[in-house]
Each structure stands twice: as C-alpha cells, then as structure tokens.
Scaffold this motif. Structure first.
Motif, short mmCIF file in Angstrom:
data_model
loop_
_atom_site.label_atom_id
_atom_site.label_comp_id
_atom_site.label_asym_id
_atom_site.label_seq_id
_atom_site.Cartn_x
_atom_site.Cartn_y
_atom_site.Cartn_z
N LYS A 181 41.10 31.55 34.63
CA LYS A 181 41.96 31.90 33.49
C LYS A 181 42.14 33.40 33.39
CE LYS A 181 39.77 27.95 31.36
NZ LYS A 181 38.58 27.58 30.62
N ASN A 182 43.36 33.85 33.59
CA ASN A 182 43.70 35.25 33.38
C ASN A 182 42.72 36.22 34.01
OD1 ASN A 182 46.13 35.66 32.18
ND2 ASN A 182 45.36 35.08 30.14
N ILE A 183 42.52 36.11 35.29
CA ILE A 183 41.55 36.99 35.94
C ILE A 183 42.18 38.35 36.19
CG2 ILE A 183 39.99 37.26 37.90
CD1 ILE A 183 39.32 34.80 36.31
N ASN A 184 41.54 39.39 35.68
CA ASN A 184 41.94 40.76 35.97
C ASN A 184 40.74 41.49 36.55
OD1 ASN A 184 44.78 41.21 34.84
ND2 ASN A 184 43.71 40.15 33.17
N LEU A 185 40.80 41.80 37.83
CA LEU A 185 39.65 42.39 38.51
C LEU A 185 40.14 43.31 39.61
CD1 LEU A 185 37.04 39.59 39.35
CD2 LEU A 185 36.67 41.57 37.88
N SER A 186 39.36 44.38 39.89
CA SER A 186 39.68 45.23 41.03
C SER A 186 38.44 45.44 41.88
CB SER A 186 40.15 46.61 40.56
OG SER A 186 41.38 46.47 39.91
N PHE A 187 38.59 45.32 43.18
CA PHE A 187 37.49 45.61 44.10
C PHE A 187 37.86 46.84 44.92
CE2 PHE A 187 37.45 40.95 43.52
CZ PHE A 187 36.23 40.87 42.85
N HIS A 188 36.82 47.53 45.38
CA HIS A 188 37.09 48.83 46.00
C HIS A 188 36.53 48.92 47.41
CE1 HIS A 188 37.11 49.31 41.63
NE2 HIS A 188 38.17 50.05 41.89
N GLU A 189 37.10 49.87 48.17
CA GLU A 189 36.71 50.08 49.56
C GLU A 189 35.24 50.47 49.67
OE1 GLU A 189 39.21 53.04 51.22
OE2 GLU A 189 40.59 51.57 52.09
N ASN A 190 34.63 50.03 50.76
CA ASN A 190 33.27 50.41 51.11
C ASN A 190 32.26 50.18 49.99
OD1 ASN A 190 35.27 52.44 52.64
ND2 ASN A 190 33.55 51.80 53.95
N GLU A 191 32.50 49.12 49.28
CA GLU A 191 31.53 48.72 48.27
C GLU A 191 31.15 47.27 48.50
OE1 GLU A 191 32.86 51.38 44.41
OE2 GLU A 191 33.06 49.20 44.33
N ILE A 192 30.01 46.90 47.95
CA ILE A 192 29.69 45.48 47.90
C ILE A 192 29.87 45.05 46.46
CG2 ILE A 192 27.92 43.71 48.22
CD1 ILE A 192 26.66 45.44 50.33
N SER A 193 30.77 44.11 46.27
CA SER A 193 30.98 43.58 44.92
C SER A 193 30.43 42.16 44.88
CB SER A 193 32.46 43.54 44.58
OG SER A 193 33.05 44.79 44.89
N ALA A 194 29.65 41.88 43.86
CA ALA A 194 29.07 40.54 43.75
C ALA A 194 29.77 39.79 42.64
CB ALA A 194 27.58 40.63 43.47
N ILE A 195 29.91 38.49 42.84
CA ILE A 195 30.42 37.63 41.77
C ILE A 195 29.32 36.62 41.46
CG2 ILE A 195 32.20 35.97 41.11
CD1 ILE A 195 34.06 37.30 43.12
N ILE A 196 28.86 36.63 40.21
CA ILE A 196 27.80 35.71 39.82
C ILE A 196 28.30 34.80 38.71
CG2 ILE A 196 25.91 37.25 40.49
CD1 ILE A 196 25.60 37.90 37.47
N GLY A 197 27.53 33.76 38.45
CA GLY A 197 27.90 32.84 37.40
C GLY A 197 27.32 31.47 37.70
N PRO A 198 27.21 30.62 36.67
CA PRO A 198 26.64 29.28 36.88
C PRO A 198 27.57 28.41 37.73
CG PRO A 198 27.50 29.49 34.65
CD PRO A 198 27.59 30.84 35.27
N SER A 199 27.05 27.29 38.26
CA SER A 199 27.88 26.39 39.07
C SER A 199 29.10 25.94 38.28
CB SER A 199 27.11 25.13 39.46
OG SER A 199 25.80 25.43 39.76
N GLY A 200 30.22 25.87 38.96
CA GLY A 200 31.43 25.42 38.30
C GLY A 200 32.14 26.48 37.48
N CYS A 201 31.69 27.74 37.60
CA CYS A 201 32.32 28.78 36.79
C CYS A 201 33.60 29.29 37.42
CB CYS A 201 31.36 29.95 36.58
SG CYS A 201 31.03 30.85 38.10
N GLY A 202 33.86 28.88 38.68
CA GLY A 202 35.10 29.31 39.34
C GLY A 202 34.90 30.44 40.33
N LYS A 203 33.64 30.84 40.56
CA LYS A 203 33.44 32.01 41.43
C LYS A 203 33.82 31.72 42.88
CE LYS A 203 28.36 31.31 41.82
NZ LYS A 203 28.25 29.93 41.31
#
Lengths: 305, 277, 291
Positions: free
Chosen positions: B47-69
């Motif tokens: 739902k309405n995801i607004n996110l930015s990821f950047h060069e040479n970084e490690i970005s993690a996505i966490i959340g409970p099962s079924g959260c859409g990650k």
C-alpha cells in the motif's frame, strides 16, 4: 584482476526476439497435431461408417444376432462380435480384478521396501510383453493346458484368451490400484491400527474404502484395455462370430474381425471393407465410454485427505 | 482502521525524509518507489510504498511474515509477475527509469538487478556451468573470458578456494551454505548493478550465515544490496538502512541504528523488541 | 461395562487367523504374475532356443520351416524404429513443452489435455484404421515404413507426452526463478535449464513407449504390412516386414516346427524389449533423486 567489461559486453549483446516469438507458435502447432489425430480418427470412422450404413441397414446392424460378412448372402448384426468381446472381458476381469487388487494391497500394505523393489519391475516387465507374445502363449501353452482339465474345450475358445487377457491387464490394474492405496495418508492407517485393528481390518475397512475411486478408475481402465485387445483374441479365440454364451467354443471379437478382414484381401470399396469402420466405430465408442467413466470416477469421487 | 494506518505511515516517511536528507546527499539514489501499490487479485498486498535505496549501501527490509517484504523485493526485478494475478500501480524508478513501464525489457532489468533467493537454487549442472550461465545467456561464449568470469565471481563470493579443484562437479554435491555462495557467484557473474537478497540465509546454518554476512560487507564496496530478512539481528548486523514493513505498509525507514535503538513508531519498537512477529 | 473383555478376547484369535489368511491370499495374487512370467519365459525358451541359429538371423521368411529366418523382420523392425522414434519424440516432447511451459491455463489447454488422455485409451487397432485410411490410402504412402512409423508415432504420443509432462513438472520452481532472475528469456530457461533437467525422465518415457511400439502388431496388420517379403527396405517409402508380424504369421501355421520358430522369434523380440526396459530402469534409478 583484469577488468572483463562484462557489463559493457552484455549491454552490446543483441538479443534475438525472433526465437522467443517463434518457439511458442511452433510448439503450439505441434500440440495441435494431437487434436488433429482425434479429428482424424473420428472423421475416418464416421465417414466410412456412414458409407457402410448407406449400403447396409443400420437396423440390421443393431438388431440382428448374426454376423456373417463373407457369405454370399451376408448378414450384419454386430451382436455376436460384441458378445465375443464381452465374454473375453468378463473372463479377463474375473482373473485380473481380484488378483490385481490383491497384489496391489500386498505391495502397498504388506510388502517390505525390498520386496517391492523386486516385484514392481517384474510387474513392469509383464506389462511390457507384447500382446502377440501373449497370444502365442495362449494358443501354445494355456489352451492345451486347460484342455487337459476340460476335454470339451475347443482349440479356439473364449476361456484361454480371456484368462491371458486378464493376465495382460493385471499389471496395469495392480499398479494403478497401488498408486491409489499409497496415496491414502498413513495417519488413517495409524488411527485404525492404534485401536487394535488387525492389518486386514485396517486395509478392508479404512484404506480400501478411502481409495475406492482410484481403485474403481484402475479397474475400468483395465477393462477398457481388455475391450480393445486384439492380438490375443485374433490368435487364440478363433474367427467364428458366435451368439451363444458358451465359453468353450470358438468366437470372434470386434477387434478380431478387423484383423481378420485386414490380414486377408478385403477389396477396397466392398461391403466388408466398409464394415471394418462400423465395427471400429462401435469398438471406439465402447472404449471411449469406459475411459470417460474412469475419468468421471476419478473426478467425482476424488478423496480429500 | 486501515486508512489511519496509511496516514501515520505516510507521516513517518515524511519525517524521515526531513531528518535524513543530508545522508541521502552522499550516495546516489538507485531505486525509488513512488506511491507503489500491488494487488494479488483482490488482496491489497502493498500500500502506497514510498522508499529510496542508495548506491553502495546495504538496505534491509524487515517485518513479520506476510507483511509484503518478499513481494516488494520481487517487484524490484519484476519477478513478482510470475504470479499471473498480480496488478500494480504507481512507480518504481531504477536510476530514473520506471521499471513498471510496459516498454521495459524485463530481461535487461533482471540482468542489472540480480537476485539471490531464499533457498539455495543452483541449476542441476556443474559449478562452472552454474556461474557461467549468466554470461552465456547474454552472448558471451569465448572460453577464456568465461574462465576468468567464473574465477572472479567465485572469488568475490568467497568460495573459490573451496571449489577451484572441482569446478566440473555437480553443484548439488555441495553443502547448503556453499550452494548459496555459488548462487551469489552466479548472480555476480553478470556484474549486476544491484543485488537483491530474499532471506538468503534462512535455510542455512549459523556458520554459513556468518560467512554470507561477511561476504555482503565485501560486496557492498562494488554493489548495492537490498536484503529481506526476518532475522532482526541480521538486519542490525549487516545493514546501513532498515525499512520496517507491516501489513503491506512501510511503517518506518531509517538508519539501521535508529530503527533498532530509537524507533519513532510504537509498532516498530514492538517488533524489534520481539513483542510480536 | 459396555464392552465385555471376554468377548473381545474370544474374538481375537479368529481375527488374527483371518488376518494371516488374507495376507497369504494377497501374497498369492502377487505371485501369480510372477509365476506366469516364469512359465511364459520358460516354455518359450524351451521351445525356441535350439532354433536360434545363425541361419535363423540371416534367412528371409519362408514357407519351409527349415529355411525360415527373421532377417527381413529384424531389419524391418529396425527401419520402423529408426523413423518412429524421431517422429514420436518431435511430436510428444513438443506437445509436452507447450502444455507445461507455454500454454495459458484456459479451456482450450484443458481440452487438449483431456483429448490426449482419451487418445491414450484408444485401442491400437483403431489407430491402425486411422493409418490405413489416412496414411496408406489418402496420402498414398502404401504399406511403407513411413506410413507405419507415422501411425505408431501417433499411437505412442500420449504415453510420451504424459511422461514428459511429469518429468518437466519435477523441475522445481526455484530453479526456474533462478534462471529468469538472471535475465534469461523464457526459451533460454526452457532450453538450457528445464529441458536438460527433465531429460532423464523424458528419455525413460520415450524408451518405454518405443518398446511398446516395437511389439505392437495390430496396427501393422490393419495397414497391411506383408508377412512374406524377400527384400529389405532401402527407403522409407518401401514396404517392409516386422518382427511381431512374423510371430503372428508363424503362430498361425499348422506345422509343429513353426511353433519352435515362433518361440525363437519371441525370444529375440523379448530380449530386445528387456534390454530397452533395463536401460530405462537404469536411467530412472540413476537420476530419480536429484532435487
């Protein structure tokens, strides 16, 4: 480490869209051939059968109890040929259904893994034996063997090829039944055994009823195979269309008639030639009906575990 | 209920954008989602995801099962489309190109955006053929280049020394951890721009997990990495930024240390302290 | 007490006896197939092995038992297989690939799959009628190698299609994803990953189907394959003899010696089939657990 410029080389790689677009079209066209085969079978049978009924009354075909295609005053009642087929199928079923199911129960419920690994390939070999070999076995071994017990048994008869047809379809029934039995979850067996039921009680009251649709479909498919079986009956049952129920006498099945006509010289365009297709059509309807019943059983009574 | 949640999450993202704009100046944006929505049939999964990821970084996505990650990370290389009933709205920009555009060539996108999957999934081929697969399908055929690519990728994936003497053995003969590093090498062989990792260590033992986490730190120098994980310690250990997903919303996205030590949202705090999930 | 312990105790022993008896009965059912196989092979070997001479393999068929051989039949069967195998593979593997990898899940696909299941149940003699009408007469191919090959290919197609579909289905989704995730196209994934992974299962299916085609007699009778021919084919448009036809012809002969020749020809045919089955089983066992 040298720079391999992989990114650049990949970016410069020209992908051919042509292959991606043609492959599905080619494969689809190949798939259509299977549909064309069915259309071909139906077209062949229907057109030539219609030809036949232009020459011979359909009422006679369905109601007369005499089939005498080669006489100068021929009669065209399909009944003796159907009866011949049914005699073979019934005898085959008496042999194959109990033994096939019994063997399947043994393999699925009693046999150790090692026994299963030995016996299953043997059944597969049995299933792979060509019907002409079974036919030779029926006439050279089974018939004389039976004659030593039943002296009035004719050289050509229903009993011997019927038994051999039963043996031919046995592996098929056994293997399909075993598949059905082994898909019954173990928890159901444990439920029964855990109450102190014997293995046989568990099999007969829990496992077999649970797998009944698979077993039914296996039997119907086996019988359908028996209806269409050709070489065993051509070799060992004779070529006398027979409307008596005696299983010791020579007879002719639908398939046997087709072989008799085509292995001789049935001149193209004669009544006999066209009668091939009317008989083939009848045979086709019988087996198709059996296959559909089997599919219906599987769909209708599919168990949810 | 859902409406309010969406609102709060939107506010949080705004907060974050204000708080952390200086940091984003350092590294270029590589992936930006703008009002990204995704449905599986009638199920509104993102739902309405607004996110930015950047060069040479490690970005993690966490959340409970079924959260859409997992769904979200698979949207970034459009693998999510393998499920036929998926529908999307909004934009995902990869270096200024909207990848959801109909004219996007997914093969090209997936070459640049590599992916490592949850369970090790080597091909039933030799180790060499596994790693050489990517370059080969992209038209690189000469043996010498392939040899070099295979060695380079296996070295990058820190498994060269373990397999250099048996490159022709079937990859299925290796342990799970080794298989996963072969899969990483296979992904690196086409020199992607970004590596997506979908719970890459969830099927592995602790020692193999540590090896892969160390490997990620090395890879960060050359690649950008986005990793989905349900293991919060892993996110805390390896990532620079962390996004917390909950029920299809981004609840909070921030520097990893802030997410774990001083989260702004109650739900993030509850999740990272192990109160649910 | 609802249950009387004494009654249960009393009934136990007959229950156990019944159990043992039924177990023996099931075992007996299993052994019937075995016994028949042994008797069949035994009598055939006994009748035929003395006739497996060099002359038997180098002579053409003859109405004189002492001169009759299977040269024409064996070469004809090899010709038949040489054309049936590639045609059947082309048709069946192509169909299986389409159905498993490309076909949309719609009514037409469902129809095609049901149709193939039904074709598998059509008696071989009916395929013979199809071959006779379409290939022999309509296409004017006569009772040639190619007419018979086309007929047998269509007949065994459903078997190979189903076996190939099963083999393709065993390739896990994860492996497909890995390939697609690297930017491989659909066809690259199918041709380089899925097909090679499924090939052992497909080959097993092909071998078993071909071994069925080798022994098939009814369609050959119907399309009019000759039983007495003193030449071997030199092109696919030539007429030919076949091993099962030879057996069928000899078994009908009244002279006792022909029964021995029948048995000898059966030994050759079964040896051929057993060899093929053996290869199929080896391939299957070797590759059965890979994922």
């Amino acid at each position: 480490m040298v720079d391999l410029n992989i990114r650049e080389r990949i970016a410069n790689n020209q992908r051919s869209k042509l292959v991606e677009k043609t492959v599905p079209i080619v494969l689809f066209s190949i798939t259509i051939i299977s549909v064309l085969t069915t259309i071909g079978i139906l077209y062949t049978l229907i057109v030539e059968t219609v030809h036949f009924f232009g020459r011979v009354s359909i009422v006679e075909f369905l109601t007369s109890t005499k089939w005498n295609a080669f006489s100068s005053t021929p009669s065209w009642g399909i009944f003796p040929l159907i009866l011949g087929t049914l005699k073979i199928v019934v005898i085959g079923a008496i042999v194959a259904v109990p033994t096939g199911i019994g063997a399947a129960i043994y393999l699925s419920e009693y046999a150790s893994d090692r026994t299963r690994r030995i016996i299953k390939p043997i059944l597969e070999v049995l299933a792979g034996i060509p019907t002409v070999v079974y036919g030779a076995f029926a006439i050279t071994f089974v018939t004389p063997f039976l004659q030593s017990f039943i002296p009035p048994l004719n050289h050509f008869n229903a009993l011997s090829p019927g038994i051999v047809v039963g043996i031919m379809i046995l592996p098929m029934i056994a293997s399909l039944t075993e598949d059905a039995l082994s898909s019954v979850p173990n928890s159901m067996r444990e439920g029964s055994l855990g109450m102190g039921a014997t293995k046989f009680e568990t099999v007969s009251k829990v496992v077999l009823p649970a797998a009944i649709s698979g077993v039914g479909a296996a039997v119907v498919l086996g019988l359908s195979r028996a209806i269409g079986e050709t070489m065993i009956v051509s070799i060992a049952a004779g070529s006398t269309p027979n409307s008596s129920f005696n299983i010791l006498e020579s007879l002719q099945t639908m398939t046997g008639f087709i072989v008799q006509v085509t292995s001789g010289d049935a001149a193209f365009g004669t009544d006999v030639y066209y009668s091939l297709y009317a008989v083939g059509m009848t045979l086709f309807i019988f087996t198709l009906a059996m296959n559909m019943i089997s599919q219906w059983i599987t769909k209708r009574f599919r168990e949810e575990y | 209920m859902i409406m309010t949640k969406e609102k709060t999450s939107a506010i949080h993202i705004d907060n974050k954008n204000l708080n952390h704009s200086p940091m984003e100046m350092q590294n270029k944006e590589i992936f930006t989602s703008k009002n990204f929505n995704l449905w599986y049939g009638d199920n509104h999964a993102l739902k309405n995801i607004n996110l930015s990821f950047h060069e040479n970084e490690i970005s993690a996505i966490i959340g409970p099962s079924g959260c859409g990650k997992s769904t979200y990370i698979k949207s970034l290389n459009r693998m999510v489309e393998l499920v036929p009933i998926v529908r999307t709205e909004g934009e995902i920009l990869y270096r200024d190109t909207n990848i959801l555009d109909k004219n996007m060539t997914v093969e090209e996108l997936r070459t640049k955006v590599g992916m490592v999957f949850q369970k090790p999934n080597p091909f039933p081929k030799s180790i060499y053929d596994n790693v050489a697969y990517g370059p080969r399908i992209h038209g690189i055929k000469d043996k010498k280049t392939l040899d070099q690519v295979v060695e380079k990728s296996l070295r990058q994936a820190a498994i060269w020394d373990e397999v250099k003497d048996r490159l022709n053995d079937n990859a299925y003969g290796l342990s799970g951890g080794q298989q996963q590093r072969i899969c990483i090498a296979r992904t690196l062989a086409v020199e992607p721009d970004i590596v997506l990792m979908d719970e890459p260590t969830s099927a592995l033992d602790p020692i193999s997990t540590i090896k892969i986490e160390d490997l990620m730190q090395e890879l960060k120098k050359e690649y950008s990495i986005i990793i989905v994980t349900h293991n919060m310690q892993q996110a805390a250990r390896v990532s620079d930024k962390t996004a917390f997903f909950y029920q299809g919303n981004v609840i909070e996205y921030n520097d990893t240390n802030i997410i774990f030590e001083n989260p702004h949202d109650k739900r993030t705090e509850d999740y990272v302290t192990g109160r649910f999930g | 007490m609802l249950l009387d312990a004494n009654v249960i105790e009393k009934k136990r022993s007959p229950r156990l006896m019944k159990n043992s008896f039924m177990k023996m009965l099931f075992l007996f059912s299993t052994l019937i197939g075995l016994v028949v196989l042994v008797v069949l092979l035994g009598t055939t070997l006994l009748d035929g092995w003395k006739y497996l001479t060099v002359d038997f393999f180098t002579n053409f068929s003859s109405s004189r038992p002492s001169r009759a051989g299977i040269k024409g039949a064996i070469l004809g069967t090899l010709w038949l297989m040489a054309f049936t195998t590639p045609i059947a593979i082309f048709l069946s593997v192509g169909t299986a690939l389409y159905l498993e990898e490309y076909a949309p899940k719609n009514k037409f696909t469902k129809f095609v799959e049901t149709n193939i299941a039904n074709l598998a149940g059509v008696p071989s003699v009916v395929f013979g009628l199809l071959g006779l009408t379409i290939f022999v007469r309509q296409f004017g191919l006569g009772n040639s190698v190619i007419a018979a090959s086309l007929t047998l290919s269509l007949m065994i197609m459903p078997v190979i299609v189903v076996a190939s579909q099963e083999a393709l289905r065993t390739v896990p989704l994860a492996v497909r994803e890995a390939s697609i995730g690297m930017g491989a196209s659909k066809w690259q994934t199918v041709s380089r990953i899925i097909l090679p992974a499924a090939i052992p299962g497909i080959i097993t299916g092909i071998i078993l189907a071909i071994s069925r085609a080798i022994g098939e007699t009814a369609p050959l009778v119907v399309i009019g394959i000759p039983v007495a021919l003193l030449t071997t084919p030199s092109s696919p448009l030539d007429s030919f003899q076949a091993l099962p036809m030879q057996i069928y012809n000899w078994v009908k002969m009244p002279q006792a010696e022909f029964q021995n020749l029948t048995a000898a020809a059966i030994i050759v045919l079964l040896a051929l089939l057993l060899m093929m089955n053996f290869v199929a089983i080896i391939i299957r066992n070797k590759y059965s657990k890979r994922f």
